[in-house]
Design a protein around this motif. Structure first.
Motif, PDB file in Angstrom:
ATOM      1  N   TYR A 149     -69.102 111.172  42.703  1.00  0.00           N
ATOM      2  CA  TYR A 149     -67.170 111.584  43.849  1.00  0.00           C
ATOM      3  C   TYR A 149     -67.679 111.009  45.147  1.00  0.00           C
ATOM      4  O   TYR A 149     -66.421 110.612  45.665  1.00  0.00           O
ATOM      5  CB  TYR A 149     -66.712 112.489  43.241  1.00  0.00           C
ATOM      6  N   TRP A 157     -71.383 116.978  42.770  1.00  0.00           N
ATOM      7  CA  TRP A 157     -70.155 116.115  43.806  1.00  0.00           C
ATOM      8  C   TRP A 157     -70.688 114.787  44.399  1.00  0.00           C
ATOM      9  O   TRP A 157     -69.442 114.357  44.352  1.00  0.00           O
ATOM     10  CB  TRP A 157     -69.912 117.413  45.053  1.00  0.00           C
ATOM     11  N   VAL A 189     -61.827 113.759  49.219  1.00  0.00           N
ATOM     12  CA  VAL A 189     -63.301 114.098  47.979  1.00  0.00           C
ATOM     13  C   VAL A 189     -63.799 115.041  48.788  1.00  0.00           C
ATOM     14  O   VAL A 189     -64.790 115.762  48.604  1.00  0.00           O
ATOM     15  CB  VAL A 189     -63.496 112.748  47.765  1.00  0.00           C
ATOM     16  N   LEU A 235     -61.463 115.598  43.056  1.00  0.00           N
ATOM     17  CA  LEU A 235     -62.654 114.889  43.016  1.00  0.00           C
ATOM     18  C   LEU A 235     -62.216 113.120  42.224  1.00  0.00           C
ATOM     19  O   LEU A 235     -63.017 112.497  42.440  1.00  0.00           O
ATOM     20  CB  LEU A 235     -63.792 114.798  41.865  1.00  0.00           C
ATOM     21  N   GLY A 275     -61.358 109.713  42.742  1.00  0.00           N
ATOM     22  CA  GLY A 275     -61.417 108.635  44.437  1.00  0.00           C
ATOM     23  C   GLY A 275     -60.919 107.791  44.500  1.00  0.00           C
ATOM     24  O   GLY A 275     -58.936 107.604  43.852  1.00  0.00           O
TER      25      GLY A 275
END
Length: 109
Positions: free
Chosen positions: A31, A28, A48, A98, A100
């Protein structure tokens, strides 16, 4: 002797779940960095953090539990964990956890 074997199996399961959670967090991280600390005009995408991080950590833990259950021959538990993992993937895709902030360079990139 059986109690000792169960204790070792329990500790191994906890360690695998911990490693899976850490792997999810590491997956993760790129991201999260891009989504929280930068983007178009400094806009942060908090989904996120609030959705992506828990989904990735739970996914890592669930993947570890699935593999652990498969290794010990617990097919029903492995199937249940695989169904949960599939649900987490579906949730992540449906809510784009995820994603952005929007790209700053437009369609040229």
């Amino acid at each position: 002797m059986e109690h000792r074997r169960e204790a070792i199996r329990g500790v191994a399961g906890c360690l695998i779940a911990l490693i899976g959670g850490a792997a999810g967090m590491l997956a993760w991280a790129p991201y999260g960095r891009r989504g929280i600390f930068g983007g178009f005009e400094g806009e942060a995408e908090w989904n996120v953090l609030w959705l992506g991080l828990p989904v990735m950590m739970l996914g890592g833990i669930t993947a570890g539990v699935t593999l652990f259950a498969l290794l010990w021959g617990k097919w029903r538990q492995a199937l249940g964990a695989a169904v949960l993992l599939t649900a987490l993937v579906g949730f992540g895709v449906a809510f784009d956890v995820l994603a952005g902030p929007p790209s700053t360079c437009g369609p040229v990139c």
